[in-house]
Design an enzyme around this catalytic site. Structure first.
Site, short mmCIF file in Angstrom:
data_model
loop_
_atom_site.label_atom_id
_atom_site.label_comp_id
_atom_site.label_asym_id
_atom_site.label_seq_id
_atom_site.Cartn_x
_atom_site.Cartn_y
_atom_site.Cartn_z
N ASN A 88 -39.67 95.73 -54.34
CA ASN A 88 -39.09 96.12 -53.05
C ASN A 88 -37.62 96.51 -53.20
O ASN A 88 -36.87 95.85 -53.92
CB ASN A 88 -39.19 94.94 -52.07
CG ASN A 88 -40.62 94.49 -51.83
OD1 ASN A 88 -41.53 95.31 -51.82
ND2 ASN A 88 -40.82 93.20 -51.64
N HIS A 94 -38.68 95.15 -47.18
CA HIS A 94 -39.05 93.74 -47.40
C HIS A 94 -38.34 93.10 -48.58
O HIS A 94 -38.82 92.08 -49.09
CB HIS A 94 -40.57 93.58 -47.56
CG HIS A 94 -41.34 94.09 -46.39
ND1 HIS A 94 -41.39 93.44 -45.17
CD2 HIS A 94 -42.06 95.23 -46.22
CE1 HIS A 94 -42.11 94.14 -44.33
NE2 HIS A 94 -42.53 95.23 -44.93
N HIS A 101 -36.09 92.94 -58.80
CA HIS A 101 -37.14 92.10 -59.37
C HIS A 101 -38.51 92.72 -59.12
O HIS A 101 -38.72 93.41 -58.13
CB HIS A 101 -37.11 90.68 -58.79
CG HIS A 101 -37.13 90.62 -57.29
ND1 HIS A 101 -36.02 90.87 -56.52
CD2 HIS A 101 -38.13 90.36 -56.42
CE1 HIS A 101 -36.33 90.76 -55.24
NE2 HIS A 101 -37.61 90.47 -55.14
N PHE A 102 -39.41 92.47 -60.04
CA PHE A 102 -40.80 92.92 -59.95
C PHE A 102 -41.67 91.70 -59.71
O PHE A 102 -41.56 90.71 -60.43
CB PHE A 102 -41.24 93.60 -61.25
CG PHE A 102 -40.58 94.92 -61.50
CD1 PHE A 102 -39.26 94.98 -61.92
CD2 PHE A 102 -41.27 96.10 -61.32
CE1 PHE A 102 -38.63 96.20 -62.16
CE2 PHE A 102 -40.65 97.32 -61.56
CZ PHE A 102 -39.33 97.37 -61.97
N HIS A 103 -42.54 91.78 -58.71
CA HIS A 103 -43.53 90.73 -58.48
C HIS A 103 -44.79 91.08 -59.28
O HIS A 103 -45.29 92.21 -59.18
CB HIS A 103 -43.95 90.68 -57.01
CG HIS A 103 -42.87 90.36 -56.02
ND1 HIS A 103 -42.77 89.13 -55.42
CD2 HIS A 103 -41.87 91.11 -55.52
CE1 HIS A 103 -41.74 89.15 -54.57
NE2 HIS A 103 -41.18 90.35 -54.61
P1 AMP Z 1 -38.42 90.06 -52.17
O1 AMP Z 1 -38.91 89.97 -50.75
O2 AMP Z 1 -39.09 91.16 -52.94
O3 AMP Z 1 -36.91 90.10 -52.26
O4 AMP Z 1 -38.93 88.71 -52.86
C1 AMP Z 1 -38.11 87.60 -53.11
C2 AMP Z 1 -39.00 86.54 -53.70
O5 AMP Z 1 -38.18 85.55 -54.28
C3 AMP Z 1 -39.93 85.83 -52.70
O6 AMP Z 1 -41.28 86.00 -53.09
C4 AMP Z 1 -39.47 84.38 -52.79
O7 AMP Z 1 -40.52 83.46 -52.66
C5 AMP Z 1 -38.82 84.31 -54.16
N1 AMP Z 1 -37.82 83.28 -54.33
C6 AMP Z 1 -36.74 83.06 -53.54
N2 AMP Z 1 -36.03 82.02 -54.01
C7 AMP Z 1 -36.65 81.59 -55.13
C8 AMP Z 1 -36.41 80.54 -56.06
N3 AMP Z 1 -35.36 79.72 -55.95
N4 AMP Z 1 -37.28 80.39 -57.09
C9 AMP Z 1 -38.34 81.22 -57.22
N5 AMP Z 1 -38.62 82.22 -56.38
C10 AMP Z 1 -37.80 82.40 -55.33
#
Ligand code: AMP
Length: 139
Positions: A88, A94, A101-103
């Site tokens: 994103n 979103h 970052h890549f999910h």
């Molecule tokens: P986005 O919406 O693409 O920015 O996704 C951010 C992601 O980061 C979400 O899926 C969160 O659950 C994850 N996230 C936020 N804080 C942490 C954390 N401390 N450790 C692991 N994942 C996190």
């Protein structure tokens, strides 16, 4: 936009704990704290940039090399055979954490990425003009 000071920079620096699954000179990966499915992993460049288009070629290459390897490991560890890679850019798209970052999100019967895919019409003359503009922007 600099992403210095985000929670992900602190995780990379070891100031906030995570379940790390991979690290090299330029890439870091760990379990998402609020997974959409079993095996949901985040893969990020150590370079602190908010958006994908801001990344250096070096970070981009390192991510490109690591992502398929980490996908293979997630599939092996979870038994999943289908997955989505989601990336994103911008809060309207979103993005919550302003560090690229890549999910990696395995698709399982219990969970996965839900997608509302609603194609819009693209007229052929519009397509020609748009493709031309993008090609020009790439030069
Ligand atoms: P986005 O919406 O693409 O920015 O996704 C951010 C992601 O980061 C979400 O899926 C969160 O659950 C994850 N996230 C936020 N804080 C942490 C954390 N401390 N450790 C692991 N994942 C996190």
């Amino acid at each position: 936009m600099s992403a210095a000071g985000t929670i992900f920079s602190k995780i990379i620096a070891g100031e906030i704990p995570c379940q790390c699954v991979y690290e090299d000179e330029r890439v870091f990966a760990f379990l998402d704290i609020a997974p959409l499915s079993h095996g949901h992993v985040l893969v990020l460049p150590k370079e602190a940039k908010a958006f994908l288009h801001e990344l250096s070629d070096e970070s981009a290459a390192a991510i490109g090399r690591a992502l398929p390897r980490i996908c293979r490991a997630v599939l092996a560890a979870t038994g999943a055979t289908s997955y989505n890679v989601l990336q994103n850019n911008g809060s309207a798209a979103h993005q919550a954490v302003m560090h690229v970052h890549f999910h990696i999100i395995p698709m399982t019967t219990a969970g996965g990425l839900g997608i509302a895919w609603k194609p819009v019409h693209l007229a052929s003359d519009e397509a020609v003009a748009l493709a031309t503009k993008i090609r020009e922007a790439l030069q």
